[in-house]
Design an enzyme around this catalytic site. Structure first.
Site, mmCIF file in Angstrom:
data_model
loop_
_atom_site.group_PDB
_atom_site.id
_atom_site.type_symbol
_atom_site.label_atom_id
_atom_site.label_comp_id
_atom_site.label_asym_id
_atom_site.label_seq_id
_atom_site.Cartn_x
_atom_site.Cartn_y
_atom_site.Cartn_z
ATOM 1 N N LYS A 299 0.822 -1.217 0.000
ATOM 2 C CA LYS A 299 0.000 0.000 0.000
ATOM 3 C C LYS A 299 0.852 1.261 0.000
ATOM 4 O O LYS A 299 0.484 2.258 -0.613
ATOM 5 C CB LYS A 299 -0.921 0.028 1.240
ATOM 6 C CG LYS A 299 -2.096 -0.933 1.141
ATOM 7 C CD LYS A 299 -3.100 -0.611 2.234
ATOM 8 C CE LYS A 299 -4.246 -1.598 2.263
ATOM 9 N NZ LYS A 299 -5.144 -1.373 3.394
ATOM 10 N N LYS B 243 -4.969 -10.006 -6.718
ATOM 11 C CA LYS B 243 -6.151 -10.183 -5.861
ATOM 12 C C LYS B 243 -7.258 -9.215 -6.284
ATOM 13 O O LYS B 243 -6.960 -8.087 -6.672
ATOM 14 C CB LYS B 243 -5.700 -9.869 -4.418
ATOM 15 C CG LYS B 243 -6.737 -10.061 -3.373
ATOM 16 C CD LYS B 243 -6.221 -9.575 -2.034
ATOM 17 C CE LYS B 243 -6.167 -8.066 -1.979
ATOM 18 N NZ LYS B 243 -5.798 -7.511 -0.682
ATOM 19 N N LYS C 62 -10.628 -3.310 -4.368
ATOM 20 C CA LYS C 62 -11.320 -2.094 -4.805
ATOM 21 C C LYS C 62 -10.401 -1.260 -5.691
ATOM 22 O O LYS C 62 -9.265 -0.996 -5.328
ATOM 23 C CB LYS C 62 -11.704 -1.271 -3.565
ATOM 24 C CG LYS C 62 -12.651 -2.019 -2.655
ATOM 25 C CD LYS C 62 -12.480 -1.620 -1.197
ATOM 26 C CE LYS C 62 -13.286 -2.556 -0.314
ATOM 27 N NZ LYS C 62 -12.897 -2.515 1.087
HETATM 28 P P1 TYM Z 1 -10.959 -5.464 4.035
HETATM 29 O O1 TYM Z 1 -11.957 -4.409 4.258
HETATM 30 O O2 TYM Z 1 -9.893 -5.242 2.998
HETATM 31 O O3 TYM Z 1 -11.677 -6.814 3.611
HETATM 32 C C1 TYM Z 1 -12.737 -7.376 4.386
HETATM 33 C C2 TYM Z 1 -12.638 -8.892 4.319
HETATM 34 O O4 TYM Z 1 -12.709 -9.339 2.953
HETATM 35 C C3 TYM Z 1 -11.605 -10.197 2.681
HETATM 36 N N1 TYM Z 1 -11.187 -10.021 1.275
HETATM 37 C C4 TYM Z 1 -11.102 -11.028 0.382
HETATM 38 N N2 TYM Z 1 -11.350 -12.334 0.485
HETATM 39 C C5 TYM Z 1 -11.165 -13.087 -0.632
HETATM 40 N N3 TYM Z 1 -10.762 -12.592 -1.819
HETATM 41 C C6 TYM Z 1 -10.491 -11.273 -1.971
HETATM 42 N N4 TYM Z 1 -10.103 -10.797 -3.131
HETATM 43 C C7 TYM Z 1 -10.663 -10.420 -0.825
HETATM 44 N N5 TYM Z 1 -10.513 -9.095 -0.621
HETATM 45 C C8 TYM Z 1 -10.837 -8.864 0.666
HETATM 46 C C9 TYM Z 1 -10.520 -9.734 3.630
HETATM 47 O O5 TYM Z 1 -9.545 -10.738 3.839
HETATM 48 C C10 TYM Z 1 -11.311 -9.420 4.876
HETATM 49 O O6 TYM Z 1 -11.548 -10.579 5.652
HETATM 50 N N6 TYM Z 1 -7.810 -4.963 7.858
HETATM 51 C C11 TYM Z 1 -9.069 -5.540 7.461
HETATM 52 C C12 TYM Z 1 -10.248 -5.088 8.313
HETATM 53 C C13 TYM Z 1 -10.084 -5.281 9.789
HETATM 54 C C14 TYM Z 1 -10.167 -6.507 10.501
HETATM 55 C C15 TYM Z 1 -10.011 -6.147 11.890
HETATM 56 C C16 TYM Z 1 -10.359 -7.824 10.126
HETATM 57 C C17 TYM Z 1 -9.867 -4.281 10.711
HETATM 58 N N7 TYM Z 1 -9.837 -4.819 11.965
HETATM 59 C C18 TYM Z 1 -10.000 -7.139 12.890
HETATM 60 C C19 TYM Z 1 -10.361 -8.810 11.141
HETATM 61 C C20 TYM Z 1 -10.198 -8.450 12.501
HETATM 62 C C21 TYM Z 1 -9.347 -5.137 6.015
HETATM 63 O O7 TYM Z 1 -8.860 -4.156 5.526
HETATM 64 O O8 TYM Z 1 -10.292 -5.901 5.411
#
Ligand code: TYM
Length: 327
Positions: free
Chosen positions: A112, A194, A197
């Protein structure tokens, strides 16, 4: 006593089928079996520049989509991270226990920060500490996430163990739960990346609120290869990704799917997959429209969600403050 589950999702951009298949669908499934807390992480979102009005709207949209996907706010708790101040305070305390070396190893920061270079915020570097605070505040046993979050959950685990070894048992040591398939959905236009967004390349992702025609167009244009056979094969990432999406939405077995498309062409697979995705997202989209017809409804649910979880966070933080000797 049910085991505690915690997971989070960022309100940046539009939710896509990667989020849905890698995380949200599992959150829905386990809500009766576990004590589940799901958080819309707006404090994480501001680690990169955000338009305040859009952020506020997206935060409600994401919460609405979680509920429209089947998370029942009477059973699981759904809330906004910034509504519970303990997240920020615990982050600071955890910062004091996380060696810089652990943070430097985080691959997501490396990816990032490359885009933003010198402009990158200190908070983006610290992102995993806030995530650890999210998880540890609620005595979390399990964290269901997609594959890209594994390293962050492991950091939370390491921090919990380190803190416990200094002060005695304080935190529950959490573990990441990652599905064997569907935990890494790839971009439609470039299946080596992957699905994530991206405003610049709208052909890359299927958003949960995409219209049926958009979904069809994006799938029909998805990158494949010049071979013919339709089978699961990680060395052929384009076709493999389409088959995994098909598998996830239909819940059919791999042999059954391969049998179904035997002797057929990629266009047949794409056509059928497009209809499967359109039909699977249609009930989510109509529930979302119903839910958001009254703009205050989601706000009320989110306020109730925060009220439910706040006492747990307060109790953990009070104990941590006491252990550390502050206040
Ligand atoms: P975020 O918002 O990027 O994504 C949310 C969830 O979606 C999953 N994900 C995917 N799974 C499969 N294929 C993909 N292409 C894909 N893109 C996203 C992510 O693995 C995630 O589970 N840092 C985290 C948010 C967060 C969090 C937490 C998660 C903040 N605090 C505490 C668990 C526990 C994030 O940015 O997810």
């Amino acid at each position: 006593m049910k085991k505690r589950v915690f997971s989070g999702i960022q309100p940046t951009g539009d939710l896509h089928i990667g989020n849905y298949l890698g995380a949200i669908q599992h959150w829905v499934k386990i809500q009766h079996e576990y004590d589940c807390i799901y958080c819309v992480v707006d404090l994480h979102a501001i680690t990169i520049p955000q338009d305040p009005r859009i952020l506020r709207a997206k935060t409600r949209e994401v919460a609405g989509l979680l509920i429209a996907s089947g998370i029942d706010p009477q059973i699981a708790s759904v809330f906004i991270q910034s509504h519970v101040h303990e997240h920020s305070e615990l982050t600071w305390i955890l910062n004091c226990f996380i060696p810089m070396g652990w943070m430097r190893r985080m691959t997501q920061f490396k990816e990032k920060s490359q885009k933003q270079k010198e402009e990158v915020s200190t908070a983006l570097f610290d992102y995993p500490a806030l995530m650890a605070a999210d998880i540890l505040l609620y005595n979390t046993d399990e964290v269901p996430v997609g594959e890209d979050q594994k390293q962050h959950v492991e950091l939370a685990r390491d921090v919990a163990q380190r803190f416990n070894s200094v002060y005695g048992d304080t935190f529950t040591v959490p573990k990441a739960v990652i599905a064997k398939t569907g935990a890494r959905i790839m971009a439609l236009d470039d299946p080596t990346q992957k699905m994530s967004k991206s405003e610049e390349q709208p052909g890359r992702v299927i958003n949960l609120l995409d219209s049926p025609d958009d979904i069809r167009n994006k799938i029909m244009r998805a990158t494949t290869d010049s071979l013919r056979e339709i089978r699961f094969d990680e060395d052929r990432p384009g076709i493999n990704n389409l088959l995994v999406i098909y598998e996830q939405f239909t819940r059919q077995g791999r042999e059954e799917i391969e049998g179904r498309f035997e002797g057929k062409g990629y266009v047949d697979l794409k056509r059928e997959l497009a209809e499967v995705v359109v039909e699977s997202l249609s009930p989510v989209q109509s529930r979302y429209r119903e839910l958001t017809a009254d703009p205050h409804h989601i706000d009320r649910l989110l306020a109730e969600g925060a009220d439910k979880v706040r006492p747990i966070a307060e109790k953990t933080l009070a104990r941590v403050r006491d252990m550390v000797g502050i206040g």
